[in-house]
Scaffold this active site. Structure first.
Site, mmCIF file in Angstrom:
data_model
loop_
_atom_site.group_PDB
_atom_site.id
_atom_site.type_symbol
_atom_site.label_atom_id
_atom_site.label_comp_id
_atom_site.label_asym_id
_atom_site.label_seq_id
_atom_site.Cartn_x
_atom_site.Cartn_y
_atom_site.Cartn_z
ATOM 1 C CB THR A 170 -3.483 -3.741 -1.557
ATOM 2 O OG1 THR A 170 -4.720 -3.243 -1.473
ATOM 3 C CG2 THR A 170 -2.434 -3.060 -1.975
ATOM 4 N NE ARG A 198 -10.843 4.371 0.295
ATOM 5 C CZ ARG A 198 -10.083 3.215 0.424
ATOM 6 N NH1 ARG A 198 -9.441 2.852 -0.937
ATOM 7 N NH2 ARG A 198 -9.437 3.182 1.528
ATOM 8 C CB VAL A 199 -7.813 8.095 -3.336
ATOM 9 C CG1 VAL A 199 -6.249 7.819 -3.294
ATOM 10 C CG2 VAL A 199 -8.040 8.411 -4.640
ATOM 11 C CG ASP A 201 -2.948 2.615 2.445
ATOM 12 O OD1 ASP A 201 -4.125 1.814 1.769
ATOM 13 O OD2 ASP A 201 -1.893 1.803 2.515
ATOM 14 C CB THR A 221 -1.880 -4.277 2.284
ATOM 15 O OG1 THR A 221 -3.082 -4.949 1.978
ATOM 16 C CG2 THR A 221 -1.074 -5.274 3.130
ATOM 17 N N GLY A 222 -4.283 -3.212 3.550
ATOM 18 C CA GLY A 222 -5.180 -3.214 4.649
ATOM 19 C C GLY A 222 -6.218 -1.886 4.544
ATOM 20 N N GLY A 224 -7.063 1.502 4.216
ATOM 21 C CA GLY A 224 -6.307 2.638 3.850
ATOM 22 C C GLY A 224 -6.432 3.785 4.872
HETATM 23 N N1 ASP Z 1 -4.907 -0.323 1.409
HETATM 24 C C1 ASP Z 1 -5.854 -0.345 0.282
HETATM 25 C C2 ASP Z 1 -6.839 0.763 0.287
HETATM 26 O O1 ASP Z 1 -7.241 1.145 1.223
HETATM 27 C C3 ASP Z 1 -6.693 -1.742 0.413
HETATM 28 C C4 ASP Z 1 -5.879 -2.970 0.753
HETATM 29 O O2 ASP Z 1 -4.856 -2.896 1.033
HETATM 30 O O3 ASP Z 1 -6.457 -4.069 0.374
HETATM 31 O O4 ASP Z 1 -7.238 1.277 -0.556
#
Ligand code: ASP
Length: 309
Positions: A170, A198-199, A201, A221-222, A224
């Site tokens: 992200t 799917r959505v 964070d 990020t990471g 979600g």
């Molecule tokens: N946070 C994002 C999600 O879960 C993915 C990401 O940060 O890489 O959609």
């Protein structure tokens, strides 16, 4: 990179290119892209531009960059489509604009900004969000245009039953401008192989991004699902409100999320009202780009697991 002094350091900007397990072969390019995005935002801030413009344009660059999981280069969902989410937040008004599961917009973060400024609503999802983009004059982009060769190859391998190593990418930016206004921008293609609909964070106010001129701005990020359950960005801004610096808040957040999830696989970038920067990631890597107190741009793949000290 962390400024502990009370001296105001405005303007200021930091961007991220996604916390995850980046392959070593992408290190140089991913760090360089983050640095370039920070420079783009910085040139706007230097010219007296707003934090909102700076974070939007820095994010647009990363959305167009095929290496990151946002815009072109986004992960494909289980059906082989790109579905993108984005959130922009304005620390002056505590307003935000968000979009989820858009499929035909080149710059989801710019659509999120238009949701904030041009509509009476705050959040559009799916087909309605794509239709709004058209109504607002944004070009319609075929979904296939977001699919890079790499993502297509991985999709074919995956649906053929091959195992893959998950990686996250992200993008996000936070900034303070010379007026002391702050903003955050976060844009994503979501998680690899996610189910349709799917959505995560990213478009959730307080989870994927947050800004409040009284304290600071943050972009996450990471995984979600972890960032949503911990309201990660709001968590760090609350720590700053209690007196933490940007980096102290980032480090506290790392311990907080690790207390809930093992592994937590999260990352965050922060700017506080003094222009101090902070970042942490509980993943092996997270590309970041920032401008130091001398106006020099930097790019790196992050540092230790619990921060960048
Ligand atoms: N946070 C994002 C999600 O879960 C993915 C990401 O940060 O890489 O959609």
């Amino acid at each position: 990179m962390v400024e502990e002094s009370d001296n105001m350091r405005k303007p200021s900007i930091i961007v991220h290119g996604g916390a995850g397990t980046w392959p070593d072969k992408d290190d140089v390019e991913a760090a360089a892209g983050a640095k370039r995005a920070a420079e783009i935002g910085w040139s706007i801030l230097q010219a007296g531009g707003s934090a909102l413009d700076a974070v939007e344009k820095a994010t647009n660059y990363l959305e167009d960059h095929p290496l990151y999981d946002a815009g072109r280069g986004s992960f494909l969902n289980e059906l082989g489509e790109v579905e993108m989410d984005a959130l922009i937040t304005d620390g002056t008004t505590l307003n935000f604009g968000a979009v989820a599961a858009v499929k035909h917009v080149q710059h989801p973060i710019s659509l999120a900004r238009l949701v904030m400024t041009e509509t009476e609503y705050a959040f559009f999802a799916g087909e309605g969000a794509d239709m709004l983009a058209q109504k607002l004059g944004m070009p319609v982009v075929p979904n296939i245009a977001f699919v890079t060769e790499q993502m297509y190859k991985e999709f074919i391998e995956r649906t053929g039953g091959h195992i893959h190593i998950p990686s996250l990418g992200t993008v996000g930016a936070v900034a303070i401008d010379s007026e002391g206004h702050m903003a955050s921008a976060t844009s994503t293609g979501g998680r690899r192989d996610k189910p349709k609909g799917r959505v995560g964070d990213t478009p959730i106010f307080g989870a994927g991004g947050y800004a409040d001129d009284r304290y600071g701005a943050a972009s996450a990020t990471g995984i979600g699902e972890h960032a949503m359950r911990t309201l990660l960005c709001r968590y760090v801004i609350d720590r700053i409100a209690e007196g933490a610096t940007a980096q102290e808040a980032a480090t506290q957040a790392a311990y907080y999320v690790d207390g809930f999830f093992n592994p937590s696989n999260l990352g965050i970038i922060i700017v506080d009202k003094y222009g101090n920067l902070g970042a942490m990631h509980t993943t092996p890597k997270m590309p970041i780009g920032w401008i130091d107190e001398d106006g020099i741009a930097h790019g790196s793949m992050g540092g230790s697991i619990h921060g960048l000290e």
